[in-house]
Design a protein around this motif. Structure first.
Motif, mmCIF file in Angstrom:
data_model
loop_
_atom_site.group_PDB
_atom_site.id
_atom_site.type_symbol
_atom_site.label_atom_id
_atom_site.label_comp_id
_atom_site.label_asym_id
_atom_site.label_seq_id
_atom_site.Cartn_x
_atom_site.Cartn_y
_atom_site.Cartn_z
ATOM 1 N N LYS A 32 0.815 -1.202 0.000
ATOM 2 C CA LYS A 32 0.000 0.000 0.000
ATOM 3 C C LYS A 32 0.859 1.268 0.000
ATOM 4 C CE LYS A 32 -4.058 -2.087 2.185
ATOM 5 N NZ LYS A 32 -4.888 -1.980 0.956
ATOM 6 N N ARG A 33 2.113 1.145 0.439
ATOM 7 C CA ARG A 33 3.026 2.289 0.377
ATOM 8 C C ARG A 33 3.564 2.498 -1.036
ATOM 9 N NH1 ARG A 33 4.937 4.160 5.279
ATOM 10 N NH2 ARG A 33 4.228 3.003 7.103
ATOM 11 N N VAL A 34 3.663 1.404 -1.782
ATOM 12 C CA VAL A 34 4.183 1.462 -3.154
ATOM 13 C C VAL A 34 3.063 1.731 -4.154
ATOM 14 C CG1 VAL A 34 5.429 0.169 -4.927
ATOM 15 C CG2 VAL A 34 5.990 -0.163 -2.515
ATOM 16 N N PHE A 35 1.876 1.280 -3.832
ATOM 17 C CA PHE A 35 0.741 1.351 -4.745
ATOM 18 C C PHE A 35 0.470 2.769 -5.267
ATOM 19 C CE2 PHE A 35 -3.951 1.374 -5.518
ATOM 20 C CZ PHE A 35 -3.939 0.556 -6.636
ATOM 21 N N PRO A 36 0.512 3.820 -4.431
ATOM 22 C CA PRO A 36 0.268 5.167 -4.946
ATOM 23 C C PRO A 36 1.208 5.568 -6.080
ATOM 24 C CG PRO A 36 0.090 5.188 -2.570
ATOM 25 C CD PRO A 36 0.615 3.831 -2.958
ATOM 26 N N TYR A 40 -0.017 6.481 -9.803
ATOM 27 C CA TYR A 40 0.377 7.770 -10.375
ATOM 28 C C TYR A 40 0.933 7.583 -11.790
ATOM 29 C CZ TYR A 40 2.967 12.104 -11.102
ATOM 30 O OH TYR A 40 3.463 13.265 -11.628
ATOM 31 N N ARG A 41 1.820 6.605 -11.965
ATOM 32 C CA ARG A 41 2.421 6.373 -13.282
ATOM 33 C C ARG A 41 1.384 5.844 -14.283
ATOM 34 N NH1 ARG A 41 6.159 9.422 -14.070
ATOM 35 N NH2 ARG A 41 6.561 8.185 -15.942
ATOM 36 N N ILE A 42 0.558 4.908 -13.836
ATOM 37 C CA ILE A 42 -0.448 4.323 -14.725
ATOM 38 C C ILE A 42 -1.493 5.359 -15.117
ATOM 39 C CG2 ILE A 42 -2.324 2.633 -14.844
ATOM 40 C CD1 ILE A 42 -0.585 0.812 -13.064
ATOM 41 N N SER A 43 -1.837 6.239 -14.182
ATOM 42 C CA SER A 43 -2.883 7.236 -14.426
ATOM 43 C C SER A 43 -2.507 8.207 -15.530
ATOM 44 C CB SER A 43 -3.184 8.010 -13.141
ATOM 45 O OG SER A 43 -3.753 7.165 -12.171
ATOM 46 N N ILE A 44 -1.226 8.470 -15.683
ATOM 47 C CA ILE A 44 -0.780 9.371 -16.752
ATOM 48 C C ILE A 44 -1.158 8.786 -18.115
ATOM 49 C CG2 ILE A 44 1.246 10.343 -17.900
ATOM 50 C CD1 ILE A 44 2.580 10.497 -15.130
ATOM 51 N N THR A 45 -0.889 7.484 -18.290
ATOM 52 C CA THR A 45 -1.245 6.808 -19.537
ATOM 53 C C THR A 45 -2.752 6.713 -19.702
ATOM 54 O OG1 THR A 45 0.795 5.495 -19.462
ATOM 55 C CG2 THR A 45 -0.986 4.678 -20.862
ATOM 56 N N SER A 80 -4.350 9.915 -6.853
ATOM 57 C CA SER A 80 -3.362 10.974 -7.054
ATOM 58 C C SER A 80 -3.965 12.232 -7.666
ATOM 59 C CB SER A 80 -2.222 10.457 -7.936
ATOM 60 O OG SER A 80 -2.728 9.986 -9.176
ATOM 61 N N GLY A 81 -5.295 12.286 -7.753
ATOM 62 C CA GLY A 81 -5.942 13.500 -8.252
ATOM 63 C C GLY A 81 -5.968 13.651 -9.759
ATOM 64 N N THR A 82 -6.072 12.571 -10.478
ATOM 65 C CA THR A 82 -6.000 12.634 -11.942
ATOM 66 C C THR A 82 -7.265 13.190 -12.593
ATOM 67 O OG1 THR A 82 -6.671 10.309 -12.047
ATOM 68 C CG2 THR A 82 -4.317 10.780 -12.142
ATOM 69 N N ASN A 83 -8.338 13.352 -11.813
ATOM 70 C CA ASN A 83 -9.558 13.933 -12.390
ATOM 71 C C ASN A 83 -9.614 15.448 -12.241
ATOM 72 O OD1 ASN A 83 -10.728 11.475 -13.204
ATOM 73 N ND2 ASN A 83 -11.516 11.087 -11.147
ATOM 74 N N PHE A 84 -8.738 16.034 -11.448
ATOM 75 C CA PHE A 84 -8.835 17.452 -11.113
ATOM 76 C C PHE A 84 -8.856 18.351 -12.343
ATOM 77 C CE2 PHE A 84 -6.632 16.799 -6.710
ATOM 78 C CZ PHE A 84 -7.765 16.156 -6.251
ATOM 79 N N GLU A 85 -8.064 18.006 -13.353
ATOM 80 C CA GLU A 85 -7.967 18.880 -14.530
ATOM 81 C C GLU A 85 -9.283 19.005 -15.279
ATOM 82 O OE1 GLU A 85 -6.135 17.123 -18.231
ATOM 83 O OE2 GLU A 85 -5.289 15.717 -16.767
ATOM 84 N N PHE A 197 -2.243 -7.085 -7.668
ATOM 85 C CA PHE A 197 -1.650 -5.996 -8.439
ATOM 86 C C PHE A 197 -2.451 -4.707 -8.260
ATOM 87 C CE2 PHE A 197 -1.926 -3.555 -12.435
ATOM 88 C CZ PHE A 197 -0.616 -3.093 -12.503
ATOM 89 N N GLY A 198 -3.780 -4.839 -8.230
ATOM 90 C CA GLY A 198 -4.664 -3.673 -8.157
ATOM 91 C C GLY A 198 -5.135 -3.325 -6.768
ATOM 92 N N ASP A 199 -4.475 -3.853 -5.734
ATOM 93 C CA ASP A 199 -4.850 -3.546 -4.344
ATOM 94 C C ASP A 199 -6.338 -3.795 -4.100
ATOM 95 O OD1 ASP A 199 -4.511 -2.788 -1.711
ATOM 96 O OD2 ASP A 199 -4.656 -0.647 -2.106
ATOM 97 N N GLY A 200 -6.778 -5.007 -4.445
ATOM 98 C CA GLY A 200 -8.174 -5.389 -4.202
ATOM 99 C C GLY A 200 -9.082 -5.219 -5.398
ATOM 100 N N CYS A 201 -8.536 -4.836 -6.537
ATOM 101 C CA CYS A 201 -9.352 -4.608 -7.738
ATOM 102 C C CYS A 201 -9.935 -5.920 -8.261
ATOM 103 C CB CYS A 201 -8.499 -3.949 -8.818
ATOM 104 S SG CYS A 201 -9.365 -3.706 -10.384
#
Length: 242
Positions: A32-36, A40-45, A80-85, A197-201
């Motif tokens: 859970k410490r690494v998951f963010p 963050y990286r996946i959300s960019i794509t 990580s706030g990827t919807n804010f924009e 991989f998806g933290d419970g997905c």
């Protein structure tokens, strides 16, 4: 379930035994410490490929402003706030996520999206947002989150509770594929590994059925195929009005 699917799923479960053991003894919590960082990286794509779909979805958010005031938005599983924009300028945003380790990436997104104001970061799951008042927001947003909550029905009850009358719940979620497809087969086979991989997905959920039964006064829901990998290619997108 067909025998080939049962057998392949069993094999994957066996291969996941070390992960099952790690979860049983509590070691998986370190992920859970690494998951963010991974999110963050996946959300960019994801945002690049889904930019037009997100822009189209959130275009309707200003319609749910209360008497022309800035829109009050609560985002469940803000990550990580990827919807804010995609939120309209001047909106007031409350962020909710069960993983406190997203703070670092959330702060970065807030700085990059100064067209918004941010009320608070609530560390809680979608099933229990007791620190958020009744009927206090105009819009609730949930993207790629209903696949991970333990109880979708309870999460939607909480959405109802925090939304003011006439407010809307915006969603964009990946769902299980059509049973006649190979995607459906491999979604089920790979689910044991994908869970970690998806933290419970869970990629095998029929999330639209929960939305249809949630008691919203209006539901605008579409099934779409996205330009993403097979496991998360089928999506539902839309909004529901309280």
């Amino acid at each position: 379930m067909s025998f080939p699917r049962k057998f392949c799923t069993f094999v994957v479960n066996v291969l996941c035994l070390p992960l099952h053991l790690m979860k049983a003894v509590g070691l998986y919590e370190y992920y859970k410490r690494v998951f963010p960082f991974c999110v963050y990286r996946i959300s960019i794509t994801y945002n690049k490929k889904m930019h037009d779909k997100k822009k189209e979805l959130f275009h309707s958010v200003p319609e749910f402003s209360d008497s022309g005031k800035p829109v009050k938005i609560l985002e469940i599983g803000c990550g990580s706030g990827t919807n804010f924009e995609f939120y309209p300028s001047g909106s007031r945003v409350t962020c909710c996520d069960p993983n406190p380790h997203f703070r670092k990436f959330l702060k970065k997104s807030m700085e990059q999206n100064d067209h918004l104001s941010y009320d608070s970061f609530v560390v809680s799951s979608g099933e229990d947002m007791s620190s958020v008042g009744d009927e206090c927001v105009d819009v609730v947003v949930c993207t790629l989150v209903l696949c991970t909550v333990r109880d979708i029905t309870q999460t939607l009850r909480e959405v109802h509770r925090v939304l003011r009358k006439g407010g809307a719940f915006f969603f964009m979620e990946h769902v299980v594929a059509d049973p006649s497809t190979w995607s459906h087969f491999f979604q089920h086979v790979l689910q044991p590994l994908w869970y970690y991989f998806g933290d419970g997905c869970e990629v095998t959920r029929e999330t639209w059925k929960y939305l249809e039964a949630a008691g919203f006064s209006e539901l605008q829901l579409r099934h779409i195929e996205t330009p993403l990998m097979f496991a998360i290619k089928p999506h539902i997108v839309g909004y529901a009005v309280k």
